[in-house]
Design an enzyme around this catalytic site. Structure first.
Site, short mmCIF file in Angstrom:
data_model
loop_
_atom_site.label_atom_id
_atom_site.label_comp_id
_atom_site.label_asym_id
_atom_site.label_seq_id
_atom_site.Cartn_x
_atom_site.Cartn_y
_atom_site.Cartn_z
N LEU A 1 58.56 -2.06 1.57
CA LEU A 1 59.99 -2.42 1.85
C LEU A 1 60.59 -1.39 2.62
O LEU A 1 60.58 -0.23 1.88
CB LEU A 1 61.69 -2.65 0.57
CG LEU A 1 62.93 -2.52 1.09
CD1 LEU A 1 63.18 -3.49 1.37
CD2 LEU A 1 63.24 -2.55 -0.44
N SER A 2 61.43 -1.81 3.71
CA SER A 2 61.37 -0.76 5.05
C SER A 2 62.37 -0.23 4.55
O SER A 2 63.07 -0.03 3.71
CB SER A 2 61.86 -1.32 6.21
OG SER A 2 60.55 -2.11 6.65
N GLN A 3 62.29 1.59 4.66
CA GLN A 3 63.27 2.54 4.83
C GLN A 3 64.92 2.31 5.60
O GLN A 3 65.06 0.77 6.49
CB GLN A 3 63.03 3.34 6.16
CG GLN A 3 64.19 5.29 6.82
CD GLN A 3 63.74 5.30 6.83
OE1 GLN A 3 62.89 5.59 8.04
NE2 GLN A 3 64.37 6.73 7.17
#
Length: 224
Positions: free
Chosen positions: A69-71
């Site tokens: 899950l991207s930053q």
């Protein structure tokens, strides 16, 4: 889904989300629609329970199958770029459904969202979460993202959540005139690219290379 679950408790509280949004502002995110939707979207629901307490840290987190899950900052940055560079966004393609978090933001900003994911269990879980949140303007495809979803194009915007070595021609072909592609590109060293298709000469694409990023690699084929 209960209001308590949507609002979160403890580390998923509104105050915790507000601190994250302030960090995003401090890092230069200015689009108020993006910030407001990120404030009110329960990111913790897109993580396994063991990691939910870290949902509002400004960091990438694992979601299984070698994916992340991207930053939050890069999610906000890419969404802001997509909105800012395009004209009216009616139809957007997301390459890489992943957890469904980025999908949920797009679905609150754009009338039609089409999302492609190569890993079936990830997309099934994302679909369930997005359905629970009441988001009904999303269509899903289990396929190799490098081919996009040509039957549903052309798209006003395309956003990729994985990094190919080079920009796939198939994605460029599926952009509408004036359409925008936001995509990380590269191997060990990656750069965020903003690519706009010319409105008159549709064989012409204008590319801006923006900043270093770090994404999972863009893989071919599908997995079940």
């Amino acid at each position: 889904m209960t209001n308590l679950l949507l609002q979160g408790v403890g580390m998923t509280s509104l105050r915790t989300r507000e601190r994250l949004i302030q960090r995003l502002r401090d890092q230069g995110v200015t689009n108020l629609r993006v910030l407001d939707i990120m404030l009110n979207t329960p990111r913790h629901l897109f993580l396994d329970e063991a990691l939910a307490h870290r949902a509002y840290e400004d960091t990438a987190l694992p979601i299984g199958h070698g994916q992340t899950l991207s930053q939050p900052y890069i999610v906000a940055r890419m969404t802001e770029l997509l909105l800012g560079a395009a004209g009216k966004l009616n139809k957007v393609l997301e390459v890489g459904t992943g957890s469904g978090y980025q999908t949920s933001l797009l679905a609150q900003l754009v009338p039609e969202v089409y999302t492609v994911e190569r890993i079936k269990p990830l997309q099934d879980k994302a679909r369930e979460r997005l359905h629970q949140l009441g988001l009904r303007n999303i269509r899903y495809r289990h396929a190799d993202g490098g081919f996009g979803w040509p039957d549903m194009g052309a798209y006003d915007g395309i956003l990729s959540t994985a990094a190919p070595q080079v920009v796939p021609d198939e994605l460029l072909k599926q952009l509408a005139p004036g359409g925008v592609l936001v995509i990380p590109v590269g191997g060990r060293e990656q750069q965020l690219h903003l690519i706009i298709r010319d409105t008159e000469d549709t064989e012409k694409f204008v590319t801006q290379i923006l900043e270093p990023v770090k994404f999972v690699p863009f893989l071919s084929g599908t997995a079940r």
